[in-house]
Motif scaffolding. Structure first.
Motif, mmCIF file in Angstrom:
data_model
loop_
_atom_site.group_PDB
_atom_site.id
_atom_site.type_symbol
_atom_site.label_atom_id
_atom_site.label_comp_id
_atom_site.label_asym_id
_atom_site.label_seq_id
_atom_site.Cartn_x
_atom_site.Cartn_y
_atom_site.Cartn_z
ATOM 1 N N LEU A 1 40.668 29.612 44.206
ATOM 2 C CA LEU A 1 41.495 29.579 45.547
ATOM 3 C C LEU A 1 41.652 31.071 45.980
ATOM 4 N N ASN A 2 41.399 31.204 47.209
ATOM 5 C CA ASN A 2 41.786 32.479 47.763
ATOM 6 C C ASN A 2 42.808 32.056 48.775
ATOM 7 N N ARG A 3 44.054 32.420 48.664
ATOM 8 C CA ARG A 3 45.085 32.062 49.770
ATOM 9 C C ARG A 3 45.175 32.979 50.885
ATOM 10 N N ALA A 4 44.657 34.075 50.897
ATOM 11 C CA ALA A 4 44.678 35.080 51.797
ATOM 12 C C ALA A 4 43.597 34.662 52.782
ATOM 13 N N SER A 5 42.490 34.154 52.418
ATOM 14 C CA SER A 5 41.167 33.622 53.285
ATOM 15 C C SER A 5 41.283 31.965 53.622
#
Lengths: 111, 113
Positions: free
Chosen positions: B64-68
């Protein structure tokens, strides 16, 4: 076996018929859901019941009428449906904040 | 823009290969994330939850990449039994306080012997 059962598994009905879909869960969950899955579309949330109260109705036409008499049972009453309502209707249940478990679905065909 | 977007595939992959699926979501208020698997004419079943630190379950790795606002699923050493549609699912708390899952359209995977 997920512990969520649905009946009937298949249903063919005319546009003037009235029928009901039934869902039952034996998992001790406190939330139940109806989803619609049409070909080549994502699952669409229709209704959410939490602690037997309807908490969400996603702009579903009134020809679909849900009922949740207790925390283990959920119904979807159908009347004067249209051919475009033909789809797989999935019931799910969960504990609030946890993953949802799905029943096997009712494949509905409206003639 | 769709709330959850996935490449619909189909992905046709030889047995034993590694395959990766990607998913993006548009609502930054989304709180939890899952991959579900749906076999043909069956109900969706939870494959794994996706955590910010990344998590692994056997041959499956989720990131998971919350920023992207991006989620991925990696399947290593693919088996014939992995053939299914993989659904990216995003959860947020609705205005009514209940959990609301939003499903992607799914990515269809076929493993070829």
């Amino acid at each position: 076996e997920t512990g969520v059962t649905q009946t009937p598994r298949h249903l063919v009905m005319g546009m003037t018929n009235k029928k009901s879909l039934k869902c039952e869960q034996h998992l001790g969950h406190n939330a139940m859901y109806w989803y619609k899955q049409s070909a080549k579309k994502p699952l669409e949330l229709m209704f959410v019941y939490s602690l037997e109260e309807r908490v969400e109705n996603n702009s579903v036409p009134s020809r679909f009428s849900p009922e949740c008499p207790n925390s283990s049972h959920l119904f979807l009453h159908l009347h004067t449906l249209q051919p475009e309502d033909s789809a797989l209707y999935l019931c799910a249940s969960s504990l609030q904040g946890h993953e949802q478990f799905f029943g096997p679905g009712t494949r509905l065909t409206v003639l | 823009r769709k709330e959850v977007e996935q490449d619909p595939g189909p992905f046709n992959v030889p047995e034993g290969a590694t395959v990766a699926f990607n998913c993006t979501y548009s609502n930054s208020a989304s709180q939890s994330f899952f991959w579900y698997r749906q076999d043909c004419r069956k109900e969706p079943k939870l494959l794994m939850s996706v955590y910010s630190s990344g998590n692994e379950d056997g041959r499956f790795t989720a990131q998971l990449n919350r920023a992207s606002q991006y989620i991925s699923l990696l399947i290593r050493d693919s088996k014939l039994s992995d053939s299914a549609t993989y659904l990216c699912v995003v959860n947020r708390r609705s205005n009514f306080g209940n959990e609301k899952l939003t499903f992607g359209t799914g990515t269809r995977l076929t493993i070829i012997p």
